[in-house]
Design a protein around this motif. Structure first.
Motif, PDB file in Angstrom:
ATOM      1  N   TYR B 249      -2.405  -7.919  11.868  1.00  0.00           N
ATOM      2  CA  TYR B 249      -1.074  -7.356  11.660  1.00  0.00           C
ATOM      3  C   TYR B 249      -1.100  -5.857  11.433  1.00  0.00           C
ATOM      4  CZ  TYR B 249       1.885 -11.338  11.875  1.00  0.00           C
ATOM      5  OH  TYR B 249       2.615 -12.378  12.351  1.00  0.00           O
ATOM      6  N   LEU B 250      -2.034  -5.413  10.615  1.00  0.00           N
ATOM      7  CA  LEU B 250      -2.007  -3.998  10.238  1.00  0.00           C
ATOM      8  C   LEU B 250      -2.998  -3.173  11.036  1.00  0.00           C
ATOM      9  CD1 LEU B 250      -1.785  -4.366   6.380  1.00  0.00           C
ATOM     10  CD2 LEU B 250       0.045  -3.906   7.988  1.00  0.00           C
ATOM     11  N   GLY B 251      -3.870  -3.829  11.756  1.00  0.00           N
ATOM     12  CA  GLY B 251      -4.882  -3.097  12.498  1.00  0.00           C
ATOM     13  C   GLY B 251      -6.075  -2.823  11.619  1.00  0.00           C
ATOM     14  N   GLN B 252      -7.146  -2.464  12.290  1.00  0.00           N
ATOM     15  CA  GLN B 252      -8.381  -2.165  11.563  1.00  0.00           C
ATOM     16  C   GLN B 252      -8.201  -0.909  10.740  1.00  0.00           C
ATOM     17  OE1 GLN B 252     -11.095  -1.863  14.820  1.00  0.00           O
ATOM     18  NE2 GLN B 252     -12.528  -3.239  13.788  1.00  0.00           N
ATOM     19  N   GLU B 253      -8.917  -0.871   9.619  1.00  0.00           N
ATOM     20  CA  GLU B 253      -8.959   0.408   8.919  1.00  0.00           C
ATOM     21  C   GLU B 253     -10.125   1.190   9.489  1.00  0.00           C
ATOM     22  OE1 GLU B 253      -8.019   0.861   4.726  1.00  0.00           O
ATOM     23  OE2 GLU B 253      -7.829  -1.318   4.691  1.00  0.00           O
ATOM     24  N   VAL B 254      -9.792   2.282  10.096  1.00  0.00           N
ATOM     25  CA  VAL B 254     -10.855   3.098  10.680  1.00  0.00           C
ATOM     26  C   VAL B 254     -10.657   4.523  10.196  1.00  0.00           C
ATOM     27  CG1 VAL B 254     -11.528   1.866  12.749  1.00  0.00           C
ATOM     28  CG2 VAL B 254      -9.410   3.164  12.698  1.00  0.00           C
ATOM     29  N   ASN B 255     -11.704   5.240  10.166  1.00  0.00           N
ATOM     30  CA  ASN B 255     -11.567   6.570   9.603  1.00  0.00           C
ATOM     31  C   ASN B 255     -12.080   7.652  10.528  1.00  0.00           C
ATOM     32  OD1 ASN B 255     -10.364   5.919   7.076  1.00  0.00           O
ATOM     33  ND2 ASN B 255     -12.302   4.896   6.590  1.00  0.00           N
ATOM     34  N   ASP B 256     -11.947   7.386  11.823  1.00  0.00           N
ATOM     35  CA  ASP B 256     -12.446   8.420  12.722  1.00  0.00           C
ATOM     36  C   ASP B 256     -11.344   9.342  13.233  1.00  0.00           C
ATOM     37  OD1 ASP B 256     -11.418   6.338  14.039  1.00  0.00           O
ATOM     38  OD2 ASP B 256     -13.045   6.096  15.476  1.00  0.00           O
TER      39      ASP B 256
ATOM     40  N   ASN C 161       0.437  -1.734  14.813  1.00  0.00           N
ATOM     41  CA  ASN C 161      -0.858  -1.480  14.203  1.00  0.00           C
ATOM     42  C   ASN C 161      -0.712  -0.334  13.205  1.00  0.00           C
ATOM     43  OD1 ASN C 161      -3.529  -0.822  13.667  1.00  0.00           O
ATOM     44  ND2 ASN C 161      -4.147  -1.514  15.714  1.00  0.00           N
ATOM     45  N   ALA C 162      -0.331  -0.705  11.967  1.00  0.00           N
ATOM     46  CA  ALA C 162       0.111   0.305  11.008  1.00  0.00           C
ATOM     47  C   ALA C 162      -0.994   1.268  10.590  1.00  0.00           C
ATOM     48  CB  ALA C 162       0.682  -0.390   9.779  1.00  0.00           C
ATOM     49  N   GLU C 188       0.969   9.413   2.410  1.00  0.00           N
ATOM     50  CA  GLU C 188       1.497   8.651   1.274  1.00  0.00           C
ATOM     51  C   GLU C 188       1.678   7.182   1.638  1.00  0.00           C
ATOM     52  OE1 GLU C 188       5.156  10.425   0.003  1.00  0.00           O
ATOM     53  OE2 GLU C 188       4.163  12.390  -0.104  1.00  0.00           O
ATOM     54  N   LEU C 189       2.257   6.976   2.806  1.00  0.00           N
ATOM     55  CA  LEU C 189       2.542   5.594   3.207  1.00  0.00           C
ATOM     56  C   LEU C 189       1.267   4.781   3.369  1.00  0.00           C
ATOM     57  CD1 LEU C 189       5.444   6.050   5.767  1.00  0.00           C
ATOM     58  CD2 LEU C 189       5.556   5.033   3.499  1.00  0.00           C
ATOM     59  N   LEU C 190       0.211   5.447   3.822  1.00  0.00           N
ATOM     60  CA  LEU C 190      -1.044   4.760   4.042  1.00  0.00           C
ATOM     61  C   LEU C 190      -1.546   4.114   2.755  1.00  0.00           C
ATOM     62  CD1 LEU C 190      -2.904   4.292   6.416  1.00  0.00           C
ATOM     63  CD2 LEU C 190      -4.079   6.401   5.904  1.00  0.00           C
ATOM     64  N   LYS C 191      -1.239   4.796   1.647  1.00  0.00           N
ATOM     65  CA  LYS C 191      -1.715   4.261   0.376  1.00  0.00           C
ATOM     66  C   LYS C 191      -0.749   3.236  -0.215  1.00  0.00           C
ATOM     67  CE  LYS C 191      -3.979   8.616  -0.603  1.00  0.00           C
ATOM     68  NZ  LYS C 191      -3.303   9.914  -0.703  1.00  0.00           N
ATOM     69  N   SER C 192       0.480   3.270   0.269  1.00  0.00           N
ATOM     70  CA  SER C 192       1.509   2.462  -0.378  1.00  0.00           C
ATOM     71  C   SER C 192       1.311   0.964  -0.147  1.00  0.00           C
ATOM     72  CB  SER C 192       2.884   2.909   0.147  1.00  0.00           C
ATOM     73  OG  SER C 192       3.715   1.818   0.325  1.00  0.00           O
ATOM     74  N   GLU C 193       1.557   0.207  -1.186  1.00  0.00           N
ATOM     75  CA  GLU C 193       1.465  -1.248  -1.106  1.00  0.00           C
ATOM     76  C   GLU C 193       2.653  -1.834  -0.355  1.00  0.00           C
ATOM     77  OE1 GLU C 193      -0.016  -4.406  -1.935  1.00  0.00           O
ATOM     78  OE2 GLU C 193      -1.579  -2.961  -1.428  1.00  0.00           O
ATOM     79  N   ARG C 196       2.367  -3.158   3.279  1.00  0.00           N
ATOM     80  CA  ARG C 196       1.848  -4.487   3.507  1.00  0.00           C
ATOM     81  C   ARG C 196       2.930  -5.542   3.280  1.00  0.00           C
ATOM     82  NH1 ARG C 196      -3.325  -6.976   0.577  1.00  0.00           N
ATOM     83  NH2 ARG C 196      -2.360  -9.012   0.739  1.00  0.00           N
ATOM     84  N   ARG C 197       3.750  -5.260   2.287  1.00  0.00           N
ATOM     85  CA  ARG C 197       4.806  -6.212   2.010  1.00  0.00           C
ATOM     86  C   ARG C 197       5.812  -6.285   3.164  1.00  0.00           C
ATOM     87  NH1 ARG C 197       7.058  -5.013  -3.533  1.00  0.00           N
ATOM     88  NH2 ARG C 197       4.844  -4.744  -3.946  1.00  0.00           N
ATOM     89  N   ALA C 198       6.099  -5.131   3.719  1.00  0.00           N
ATOM     90  CA  ALA C 198       7.060  -5.104   4.821  1.00  0.00           C
ATOM     91  C   ALA C 198       6.539  -5.917   6.011  1.00  0.00           C
ATOM     92  CB  ALA C 198       7.323  -3.665   5.254  1.00  0.00           C
ATOM     93  N   TYR C 199       5.225  -5.933   6.183  1.00  0.00           N
ATOM     94  CA  TYR C 199       4.659  -6.664   7.314  1.00  0.00           C
ATOM     95  C   TYR C 199       4.391  -8.123   7.004  1.00  0.00           C
ATOM     96  CZ  TYR C 199       3.765  -2.809  10.458  1.00  0.00           C
ATOM     97  OH  TYR C 199       3.907  -1.795  11.341  1.00  0.00           O
ATOM     98  N   LEU C 200       3.742  -8.354   5.891  1.00  0.00           N
ATOM     99  CA  LEU C 200       3.294  -9.709   5.600  1.00  0.00           C
ATOM    100  C   LEU C 200       4.145 -10.389   4.550  1.00  0.00           C
ATOM    101  CD1 LEU C 200      -0.578  -9.356   5.619  1.00  0.00           C
ATOM    102  CD2 LEU C 200       0.840 -10.548   7.260  1.00  0.00           C
ATOM    103  N   GLY C 201       5.163  -9.712   4.061  1.00  0.00           N
ATOM    104  CA  GLY C 201       6.005 -10.301   3.030  1.00  0.00           C
ATOM    105  C   GLY C 201       5.196 -10.479   1.765  1.00  0.00           C
TER     106      GLY C 201
END
Lengths: 317, 259, 203, 299
Positions: B249-256, C161-162, C188-193, C196-201
């Motif tokens: 759902y969110l995609g891989q966490e990648v850091n490149d 693919n967030a 900021e959003l990358l760190k926000s919880e 995940r909630r918006a996607y997976l509830g």
């Protein structure tokens, strides 16, 4: 009480046109020309209503109606002319033969969609005509001559009522509704458990049965039938009536068949001009009023009586 | 015996595998969710279960009977009904007719009876009318009875589609995105409604849904599809914390990527 | 960003002129462009790479690219642009005579982006470029997207693919059932919880 | 054997005329999925324009071809604009479009009957050299007329011209793009309506050439002359694989041969029923045609 009254009115509506015209005929007030127009009206109504069952109610564009009419006409004519069978039996057998032809055509072709079905049925109509053209027993291209004139106003009216009642009863039943479902959405129809192939074939063979009847009545009114009288122009003619009246409205088909037959008679010396009007109407209706004159509405005696506060018909009629 | 058993089900479109070796077991009374990103093969699965497509390989058994290769209407008659992602009602027909039509296979009379209006006609038609009325009242669609289905508000169309599916008397009901296009309030209502539905009609439910609050709040078990493969099965909690699901759902966490 | 059915594609299609909004307005370079037809917007510099790529499968790769510059009259200009695209996607150059329908998913995505670049857009709209692609390819595509952006093209990217999207984007909007529920800088959003909630509830 | 070869030669000339008409069907079908029933009648109009050009304007047959192409191209654009486009923009069901096409066809036929009268007219003699050439091939003798050669040559030139347009010009590429994915084409800045108009124009111009050739071939034209060639060309298009340009050509030639063989070895009265039977068999067993691929229909 109310129901009794309803039946009474229904009988009146049923018999009035017959008695009226029979009376006029008896009194010699209807000319030969008017009589031909009248008979053509009846035949065209049967054709239009039966085609509407296939195109309007089931949503399958069929362009071979004249071919099935021809099957009925030739079968009935051969039976009376060559095998000397009674008229009624010949007519029914003509209808059944057309119905059987419809079944044979329908079974393989009905899985074709939309325009392919249209062109395939047109092809079948032409094949039927081609065969008739080549069979010497039925006169080949010259056709069958000297068919006894057995179609009277009484016969015609009887079969007209039979057709209307049959089609109306069918349409207002679970079976007719299954056909409507196919027209609306074939996939959804399958998923509620409707055997769509079966119902397409039913609509085809039932519609073609009535087309065959109309053919038999036609043959026994005009003495002569030829393969050329059943070309796809004839099919288009009927299609025009169905489309103008409204795809899915029996009342519409009846009105349009009457109107167009009348117009045919009035403009009979201007055949091309008449066809130009029809073709323009066909185009304009499709562009501006694709639902036709009546849309999918029906004139209903019960509702009419209800409006007048006199009687109450059963639901759904 | 499980109500529905799917084994190694696979399907391809033009060489592209849409589903690969799917296995599922659904017991009578289950409420199961199917989730996965766009194009994961969820609707394809429904289309296979209802006979719209013929699978490349694999088997589908419903109440012990192999249903692969049966036409859709036969599968419906065995007890599987469905709704569609893009709502497929009989648009030009009334709400009333939509429900009447769906009773076709279990309440009927012969063609001859119809043409000649013999006595069974009225009896069966009355039964149909009674059941139609009942269903419309249960679903709160009674006020729209004579409306054309296409003129109904969106939410009512969804409800009508479910009512129509129920009129076909299913044991297993497949719902394809019932909450699509609904706001959170409507979704909450839908959730309560589905719970009620399941109890009232003793149904087994299988639903594809993107609204996670609905799936997570409602389903006992969730199947997760990704690229046509089953990547996880489990309870809502299990699935939510499954690393593969999170990645799907969110995609891989990648850091490149330098910011 | 947002889950399926959140309204992301609808937003892009409306901006690109393929859908007409019921209400509201769209301003582009200070001008109201609401409801203007797609060909006009292409001329003004808005190009959309649609969801599912939608390359012309029965045309060759080269023809697909030529059509991307449909509104450009100057032949020299077209071939110059094509050279640029080939430089960016050498794979497309190798396959220029092949029918687009025979390309792999990743190559089709490259072609779709290349085709949009042929119009030299000022604003590039990308609809789910990662859809249906293997992770390796997704990374390659995103690298290219970042490169295009760095060379001066504004990009509006719709993506499921967030994590990937937030790493290349500067800012993001999160949609849930047709509404913007979150917006802010990508970091900021990358760190926000809440993402995940918006996607997976969840709870 | 000689007889067989002779039938093949006859089939080739009629087949190339079918191919010209089938191209119009296939292009229109490819781009808007409509069976343009009126296509055969456009052919008839072309034949009459050609007739008027040589008889009243005293032009040479080659100018007649060009004039007929020009006029029918305009007619094609007009038909599309007036009858089909409103329906397309409304998203009307295909049934409606098909009925409209039948309406246009009836309109053209009956306008023809009204304007040109139903009688059969003949092109004046001597417009095109028609001398028999005896050919001996490996000991087999058969005859080809110079006119048959002309038909083949004209068809060949037009096919090359079409190939050029469709594969080398910008408009041709736009045509293929719209046929492939109209929305994506719009995103490229392609004017979809204009492209469709152009397709109608091109198809109609080809039909006009076929019309004039048929007029010369049978030495007779009448307002209903387009119906049968129209239907048969449609069958040819389906036979080859509708929507495919090479399919239309292959289908046209195959149909021409088939007809020649049926008339030569059986009966010319069986020709039409056999051709229609062929259509139904293809539709049933290989609806995608000789060159098409069968596809899984997505629900």
């Amino acid at each position: 009480m109310a129901k009794g009254k309803y039946i009474f009115w229904r009988l009146v509506a049923l018999l009035l046109p017959y008695v009226l015209i029979q009376g006029l005929l008896g009194a010699g007030l209807i000319s030969d020309f008017q009589q031909i127009t009248l008979m053509m009206m009846g035949i065209n109504i049967i054709l239009a209503v039966s085609l509407n069952l296939i195109v309007g109610f089931t949503g399958q564009l069929a362009l071979g109606h004249a071919g099935f009419m021809a099957v009925g006409a030739y079968t009935a004519a051969v039976l009376t002319l060559k095998i000397h069978q009674p008229f009624l039996l010949s007519l029914i057998l003509g209808g059944l033969a057309a119905s059987l032809a419809g079944l044979l055509v329908g079974l393989p072709t009905l899985r074709l969609k939309g325009d392919y079905l249209a062109i395939a049925t047109l092809g079948f109509g032409e094949i039927i005509r081609g065969i008739l053209n080549n069979v010497e027993y039925v006169g080949g291209a010259a056709g069958l001559l000297g068919i006894p004139r057995l179609t009277t106003w009484t016969w015609l009216y009887g079969f007209l009522v039979l057709t209307l009642l049959g089609v109306m009863n069918f349409v207002n039943s679970t079976h007719g509704r299954a056909c409507l479902a196919i027209r609306e959405d074939e996939i959804a129809a399958e998923t509620v458990g409707i055997n769509t192939t079966y119902y397409k074939v039913v609509a085809f063979s039932l519609g073609d049965f009535f087309a065959g009847l109309a053919g038999g009545l036609y043959a026994h009114y005009f003495y002569l039938i030829q393969p050329s009288s059943f070309s796809f122009f004839r099919s288009f003619d009927v299609l025009v009536m169905v489309v103008l009246g409204g795809l899915g409205s029996i009342t519409g088909s009846v009105l349009a068949a009457m109107g167009i037959t009348l117009l045919n008679a009035l403009l009979q010396d201007l055949a091309e001009f008449r066809m130009i009007i029809y073709s323009l109407l066909l185009i304009l209706v499709m562009i501006f009023r694709p639902q036709g004159l009546m849309g999918r509405r029906e004139w209903s005696l019960a509702r009419w009586l209800e409006k007048r506060g006199e009687a109450r018909g059963p639901a759904g009629s | 015996m499980a109500l529905l058993e799917v084994e190694n089900l696979s399907m391809a479109f033009g060489g592209l595998m849409a589903l690969l070796n799917i296995n599922m077991q659904v017991e009578e009374g289950d409420l199961i969710g199917i989730i996965g990103p766009n194009g994961a093969g969820k609707t394809t699965l429904f289309n296979l279960l209802t006979g719209m497509y013929r699978p490349l390989r694999g088997s589908i058994r419903f109440r012990g009977q192999d249903i692969v290769g049966l036409p859709p209407h036969k599968i419906t008659r065995l007890g599987i009904a469905r709704t569609f992602q893009n709502i497929r009602l009989f648009g030009d027909l009334t709400v009333w007719d939509n429900i009447r039509i769906a009773q076709h296979w279990h309440r009927n009379y012969g063609l001859g009876v119809a043409l000649l209006r013999l006595p069974p006609f009225h009896r069966v038609e009355e039964e149909i009318a009674r059941e139609t009325q009942l269903l419309l009242e249960m679903f709160g669609l009674e006020p729209y009875k004579h409306e054309k289905a296409r003129n109904l508000p969106y939410g009512e169309q969804r409800r009508l589609e479910i009512a129509r599916a129920l009129a076909a008397r299913p044991r297993l009901l497949l719902l394809d995105e019932p909450a699509a296009g609904m706001n959170p309030q409507e979704t909450r209502e839908l959730m309560a409604f589905l719970k009620w539905l399941k109890e009232e009609f003793a149904l087994t439910l299988l639903l594809i849904e993107h609204d996670m609050s609905l799936v997570m709040g409602l389903c006992q078990r969730i199947y997760v599809l990704d690229y046509g493969r089953l990547i996880a099965v489990g309870t809502p909690e299990e699935v939510q914390n499954d690393p593969q699901v999170i990645e799907a759902y969110l995609g891989q966490e990648v850091n490149d990527f330098a910011p | 960003m947002g889950a399926n059915g959140a309204g992301k594609s609808t937003t892009l299609l409306t901006i690109a002129g393929l859908l007409k909004p019921q209400k509201g307005a769209i301003y582009y370079q200070g001008r109201d462009i609401t409801g203007l037809p797609a060909p006009f917007l292409v001329k003004e510099g808005i190009a959309l790479v649609p969801e599912g790529r939608r390359v012309f499968s029965r045309l060759t790769v080269r023809e697909n690219l030529e059509l991307g510059a449909y509104l450009v009259k100057d032949k020299g200009e077209i071939s110059a642009r094509m050279e640029e695209v080939f430089e960016r996607f050498p794979r497309l150059k190798e396959r220029q005579r092949q029918l687009a329908g025979t390309l792999s998913g990743g190559e089709q995505q490259m072609l779709a982006i290349g085709r949009a670049l042929m119009a030299r857009p000022r604003l590039l709209l990308l609809d789910e470029p990662s859809m249906g692609l293997a992770p390796m390819l997704v990374r390659e595509i995103f690298r290219i997207i970042q490169e295009i952006n760095r060379q001066g093209t504004t990009i509006l990217l719709v993506e499921q693919n967030a994590h990937m999207a937030l790493q290349v984007a500067q800012r993001a909007y999160v949609l849930v059932t047709g509404r913007i529920v979150l917006e802010g800088s990508a970091r900021e959003l990358l760190k926000s919880e809440e993402i995940r909630r918006a996607y997976l509830g969840g709870q | 054997m000689a007889g067989f070869l002779q039938q093949l030669v006859n089939g080739l000339s009629l087949g190339s005329i079918y191919a010209l008409v089938a191209l119009g069907y296939t292009m229109v079908y490819g781009i808007i999925q409509l069976i343009n029933f009126a296509h055969g009648d456009v052919l008839m109009v072309g034949a009459y324009v050609g007739f008027a050009a040589v008889v009243f304007l005293k032009l040479s047959i080659w100018w007649a071809f060009l004039l007929a192409m020009g006029c029918t191209a305009l007619l094609g654009i007009l038909i599309e604009r007036v009858a089909y486009r409103p329906l397309r923009h409304r998203g009307a069901p295909r049934l409606a479009a098909l009925i409209t096409a039948i309406g246009v066809s009836l309109f053209l036929e009956n306008s023809g009957l009204l304007l040109f009268r139903p009688e059969i007219r003949s092109y004046p003699p001597g417009l095109i050299l028609n001398r028999p050439l005896s050919i001996s091939l490996g000991g087999i003798d058969f005859t080809v007329t110079t006119f048959q050669v002309t038909i083949l040559a004209v068809t060949g030139i037009l096919l090359l011209f079409l190939q050029y347009i469709v594969y080398w010009t910008k408009t041709g590429k736009a045509m293929r793009a719209v046929a492939d994915d109209a929305d994506a084409a719009r995103l490229m800045g392609i004017d979809v309506d204009k492209t469709i108009s152009f397709t109608f124009a091109l198809g109609s111009a080809f039909a006009a050439v076929a019309g004039v050739l048929l007029g010369l071939y049978y030495n007779a034209i009448d307002p209903l002359m387009g119906i049968m060639p129209g239907l048969k060309a449609f069958i040819a298009a389906v036979l080859g694989g509708i929507g495919l340009i090479p399919g239309a050509v292959l289908g046209g030639f195959s149909l021409g041969f088939l007809e020649a063989l049926v008339s030569g070895y059986w009966s010319s009265r069986m020709r039409d029923p056999i051709v229609f039977l062929l259509l139904i068999l293809i539709l049933l067993f290989k609806p995608s045609g000789l060159l098409g691929k069968n596809q899984v229909e997505k629900v």
